[in-house]
Enzyme design. Structure first.
Site, PDB file in Angstrom:
ATOM      1  N   SER A   1     137.306 -31.284 -30.975  1.00 20.77           N
ATOM      2  CA  SER A   1     137.552 -32.678 -30.591  1.00 20.77           C
ATOM      3  C   SER A   1     136.878 -32.928 -29.253  1.00 20.77           C
ATOM      4  O   SER A   1     136.969 -32.088 -28.346  1.00 20.77           O
ATOM      5  CB  SER A   1     139.050 -32.943 -30.425  1.00 20.77           C
ATOM      6  OG  SER A   1     139.671 -33.094 -31.670  1.00 20.77           O
TER       7      SER A   1
ATOM      8  N   GLU B   1     148.802 -33.413 -30.027  1.00 21.40           N
ATOM      9  CA  GLU B   1     148.088 -32.275 -29.443  1.00 21.40           C
ATOM     10  C   GLU B   1     147.081 -32.667 -28.356  1.00 21.40           C
ATOM     11  O   GLU B   1     146.807 -31.885 -27.447  1.00 21.40           O
ATOM     12  CB  GLU B   1     147.406 -31.422 -30.517  1.00 21.40           C
ATOM     13  CG  GLU B   1     146.297 -32.064 -31.290  1.00 21.40           C
ATOM     14  CD  GLU B   1     145.650 -31.068 -32.272  1.00 21.40           C
ATOM     15  OE1 GLU B   1     144.923 -30.185 -31.816  1.00 21.40           O
ATOM     16  OE2 GLU B   1     145.873 -31.199 -33.494  1.00 21.40           O
TER      17      GLU B   1
ATOM     18  N   SER C   1     139.800 -24.395 -33.855  1.00 22.18           N
ATOM     19  CA  SER C   1     139.271 -24.135 -35.202  1.00 22.18           C
ATOM     20  C   SER C   1     138.137 -25.133 -35.440  1.00 22.18           C
ATOM     21  O   SER C   1     137.040 -24.777 -35.866  1.00 22.18           O
ATOM     22  CB  SER C   1     140.354 -24.347 -36.259  1.00 22.18           C
ATOM     23  OG  SER C   1     141.487 -23.585 -35.952  1.00 22.18           O
TER      24      SER C   1
ATOM     25  N   ARG D   1     139.428 -40.320 -27.873  1.00 18.29           N
ATOM     26  CA  ARG D   1     138.767 -39.270 -28.654  1.00 18.29           C
ATOM     27  C   ARG D   1     137.470 -39.891 -29.156  1.00 18.29           C
ATOM     28  O   ARG D   1     137.495 -40.807 -29.985  1.00 18.29           O
ATOM     29  CB  ARG D   1     139.657 -38.818 -29.819  1.00 18.29           C
ATOM     30  CG  ARG D   1     139.045 -37.660 -30.608  1.00 18.29           C
ATOM     31  CD  ARG D   1     139.973 -37.228 -31.744  1.00 18.29           C
ATOM     32  NE  ARG D   1     139.462 -36.057 -32.446  1.00 18.29           N
ATOM     33  CZ  ARG D   1     138.532 -36.095 -33.393  1.00 18.29           C
ATOM     34  NH1 ARG D   1     137.996 -37.234 -33.758  1.00 18.29           N
ATOM     35  NH2 ARG D   1     138.127 -34.974 -33.980  1.00 18.29           N
TER      36      ARG D   1
HETATM   37  N1  LIG Z   1     142.794 -13.398 -31.653  1.00 15.19           N
HETATM   38  C1  LIG Z   1     142.113 -14.393 -32.256  1.00 15.19           C
HETATM   39  N2  LIG Z   1     142.250 -14.597 -33.593  1.00 15.19           N
HETATM   40  C2  LIG Z   1     141.585 -15.583 -34.211  1.00 15.19           C
HETATM   41  N3  LIG Z   1     140.735 -16.433 -33.583  1.00 15.19           N
HETATM   42  C3  LIG Z   1     140.562 -16.290 -32.258  1.00 15.19           C
HETATM   43  C4  LIG Z   1     141.246 -15.258 -31.533  1.00 15.19           C
HETATM   44  N4  LIG Z   1     140.895 -15.381 -30.230  1.00 15.19           N
HETATM   45  C5  LIG Z   1     140.030 -16.377 -30.140  1.00 15.19           C
HETATM   46  N5  LIG Z   1     139.802 -16.949 -31.354  1.00 15.19           N
HETATM   47  C6  LIG Z   1     138.883 -18.096 -31.573  1.00 15.19           C
HETATM   48  O1  LIG Z   1     139.609 -19.249 -31.244  1.00 15.19           O
HETATM   49  C7  LIG Z   1     139.580 -20.200 -32.309  1.00 15.19           C
HETATM   50  C8  LIG Z   1     140.885 -20.946 -32.346  1.00 15.19           C
HETATM   51  O2  LIG Z   1     141.028 -21.643 -31.136  1.00 15.19           O
HETATM   52  P1  LIG Z   1     142.351 -22.425 -30.766  1.00 15.19           P
HETATM   53  O3  LIG Z   1     142.062 -23.224 -29.528  1.00 15.19           O
HETATM   54  O4  LIG Z   1     143.490 -21.506 -30.699  1.00 15.19           O
HETATM   55  O5  LIG Z   1     142.424 -23.403 -32.000  1.00 15.19           O
HETATM   56  P2  LIG Z   1     143.597 -23.797 -33.011  1.00 15.19           P
HETATM   57  O6  LIG Z   1     144.503 -24.643 -32.169  1.00 15.19           O
HETATM   58  O7  LIG Z   1     142.898 -24.564 -34.076  1.00 15.19           O
HETATM   59  O8  LIG Z   1     144.248 -22.554 -33.501  1.00 15.19           O
HETATM   60  C9  LIG Z   1     139.285 -19.381 -33.553  1.00 15.19           C
HETATM   61  O9  LIG Z   1     138.659 -20.159 -34.526  1.00 15.19           O
HETATM   62  C10 LIG Z   1     138.395 -18.282 -33.014  1.00 15.19           C
HETATM   63  O10 LIG Z   1     137.047 -18.706 -32.951  1.00 15.19           O
HETATM   64  C1  LIG Z   2     141.814 -31.675 -36.765  1.00 13.48           C
HETATM   65  C2  LIG Z   2     141.748 -31.034 -35.393  1.00 13.48           C
HETATM   66  C3  LIG Z   2     142.132 -32.074 -34.319  1.00 13.48           C
HETATM   67  C4  LIG Z   2     142.804 -29.899 -35.354  1.00 13.48           C
HETATM   68  O1  LIG Z   2     142.761 -29.208 -34.097  1.00 13.48           O
HETATM   69  P1  LIG Z   2     142.535 -27.600 -34.004  1.00 13.48           P
HETATM   70  O2  LIG Z   2     143.689 -26.954 -34.710  1.00 13.48           O
HETATM   71  O3  LIG Z   2     141.234 -27.291 -34.664  1.00 13.48           O
HETATM   72  O4  LIG Z   2     142.513 -27.290 -32.518  1.00 13.48           O
HETATM   73  C5  LIG Z   2     140.341 -30.445 -35.069  1.00 13.48           C
HETATM   74  O5  LIG Z   2     140.092 -29.375 -35.935  1.00 13.48           O
HETATM   75  C6  LIG Z   2     139.194 -31.449 -35.171  1.00 13.48           C
HETATM   76  O6  LIG Z   2     139.099 -32.334 -34.384  1.00 13.48           O
HETATM   77  N1  LIG Z   2     138.272 -31.253 -36.132  1.00 13.48           N
HETATM   78  C7  LIG Z   2     137.070 -32.036 -36.300  1.00 13.48           C
HETATM   79  C8  LIG Z   2     137.307 -33.216 -37.194  1.00 13.48           C
HETATM   80  C9  LIG Z   2     136.127 -34.214 -37.097  1.00 13.48           C
HETATM   81  O7  LIG Z   2     136.156 -35.089 -36.212  1.00 13.48           O
HETATM   82  O8  LIG Z   2     135.190 -34.060 -37.850  1.00 13.48           O
END
Ligand SMILES: Nc1ncnc2c1ncn2[C@@H]1O[C@H](COP(=O)(O)OP(=O)(O)O)[C@@H](O)[C@H]1O
Ligand SMILES: CC(C)(COP(=O)(O)O)[C@@H](O)C(=O)NCCC(=O)O
Length: 383
Positions: free
Chosen positions: A195, A141, A192, A207
């Site tokens: 990084s 990713e 979520s 990273r």
């Molecule tokens: N429609 C949506 N539903 C849920 N979360 C959203 C939405 N739009 C924006 N977000 C925000 O974006 C975050 C997720 O970001 P994203 O870059 O997609 O991460 P991930 O790859 O972990 O899913 C959520 O935790 C929330 O804060």
């Molecule tokens: C595990 C992850 C790379 C996953 O990516 P995400 O789905 O959150 O975009 C990210 O949530 C992360 O880097 N979390 C923090 C972990 C840490 O260094 O404490």
């Protein structure tokens, strides 16, 4: 694979997708070819044609899928073809339904390849491979994040922007930033979780660190504290709220500034620090709590990012991730914090396609692999 005589390149079989299955959202990018030859249209087949029409003629898919129409890139060249790039998202919690829907739409009767990333590319692999016939290629990713960023920032000259005067809400002050990926920068991906990467070039990054207090924290705590049930609702509440009703400021403790160590009275001394007192709790609204949650998460991001920028000796911080979707407020707060604490030395830069870069990176890798560019490998080092 087929050979495209017009450009002497290998053109992978359609459909062309890139997919990022994150902790909260699935991001799907779809390349809609506009230059299909009569021969290609004839051999495309009903299923593919239906997919193309379904994806491009709708802006919502069922209750949860959304096409971010405003982000669409039209008439671009990719892999020697001309087409439109579409940006689609849905909650990761609906991934099992998505797999079943693909099977129902007979996708499993076609043979094609999808490059996918995010934790879900691993977590859902078994289910996908069992239920659909597609060839599932997993990508890292963070590699694809940088690849996608580099690609989109070259393709779309308005991709990167900054705020001239972030604290002035009345003035949009959003300016395009011409981004040079050849100079080192910090990339803070707010998904979520978070990084933080030091990027030297498209092929070389580290990273540095991460934090679990990210977009998921804002959304989860907002739901708990306010009873809201979506990100859009949480952001709307935060926009209307006042965090100083919830947070204890330096001036609440000192009666003014803490001058000796340069802490002005208006900054937060203790996030949620007022909430131990019943009378303060009674005076707060849901909107105040959502705003304080947002500010708490942002203060943490700003402080870790600033520390990393200083130790890594870089003066540009790029913020990506869907947390910044419809979130002008957070971008302004981050931009102001960077500007204030670095005395204008460190610039915060934001991106139009927020959380879609890893999905775009997958699509780009798919095209490159078809052309045998194995050496386009980004050099990643673990911290
Ligand atoms: N429609 C949506 N539903 C849920 N979360 C959203 C939405 N739009 C924006 N977000 C925000 O974006 C975050 C997720 O970001 P994203 O870059 O997609 O991460 P991930 O790859 O972990 O899913 C959520 O935790 C929330 O804060
Ligand atoms: C595990 C992850 C790379 C996953 O990516 P995400 O789905 O959150 O975009 C990210 O949530 C992360 O880097 N979390 C923090 C972990 C840490 O260094 O404490």
């Amino acid at each position: 694979m087929s050979t495209n005589n017009r450009v002497d390149k290998v053109v992978p079989v359609f459909p062309w997708f890139g997919m990022d299955i994150g902790g909260t959202l699935v991001k799907l990018v779809y390349f809609e070819p506009l230059d299909l030859t009569p021969d290609e249209i004839r051999t495309e087949g009903e299923i593919l044609m239906n997919i193309r029409h379904y994806l491009t003629s709708n802006r919502a898919y069922g209750q949860d899928g959304v096409r971010d129409h405003a982000l669409e890139l039209n008439n671009i060249q990719l892999g020697g073809r001309r087409g439109n790039l579409h940006f689609i998202r849905f909650p990761t919690s609906k991934m099992p339904n998505f797999i079943d829907l693909c099977a129902m739409r007979h996708l499993h009767t076609l043979t094609f390849e999808i490059f996918a990333t995010g934790g879900g590319a691993y977590k859902f692999e078994k289910d996908i491979v069992e239920k659909l016939k597609i060839s599932w290629c997993k990508c890292d990713e963070l590699d694809t994040l940088i690849k996608g960023l580099s690609y989109l920032s070259k393709l779309n000259l308005k991709e990167c922007f900054y705020y001239e005067e972030p604290q002035n809400d009345a003035n949009p002050n959003k300016h395009p930033f011409i981004f040079d990926t050849k100079r080192p920068f910090l990339l803070v991906n707010i998904g979520s979780g978070i990084s933080i990467l030091h990027v030297d070039s498209e092929r070389n990054y580290r990273r540095i660190t991460g934090t679990s207090i990210g977009g998921g924290t804002f959304l989860g705590l907002s739901c708990l504290l306010t009873g809201c049930s979506s990100y859009d609702e949480a952001i709307q509440l935060a926009t209307e709220g006042d965090s100083t009703k919830v947070d204890k400021l330096v001036k609440d403790i000192y009666g003014g500034d803490y001058e000796r160590f340069g802490l002005p009275g208006h900054i937060v001394a203790s996030s949620f620090g007022h909430m131990n007192l019943p009378e303060k709790r009674e005076q707060t609204t849901k909107a105040d709590l959502a705003r304080a949650t947002l500010v708490t998460v942002l203060n943490n991001i700003a402080s870790i990012s600033m520390m990393c920028a200083r130790t890594e000796n870089v003066d540009r911080i790029l913020f990506s991730g869907s947390f910044l979707r419809i979130n002008d407020l957070s971008m302004r707060i981050l931009a102001y914090a960077m500007d204030y604490w670095s005395s204008g030395q460190i610039k915060a830069i934001f991106l139009e396609h927020e959380g879609y870069f890893s999905a775009v990176g997958c699509l780009r890798k798919f095209i490159m692999d078809a052309n045998g560019y194995e050496h386009d490998h980004i050099h990643s080092l673990q911290h």
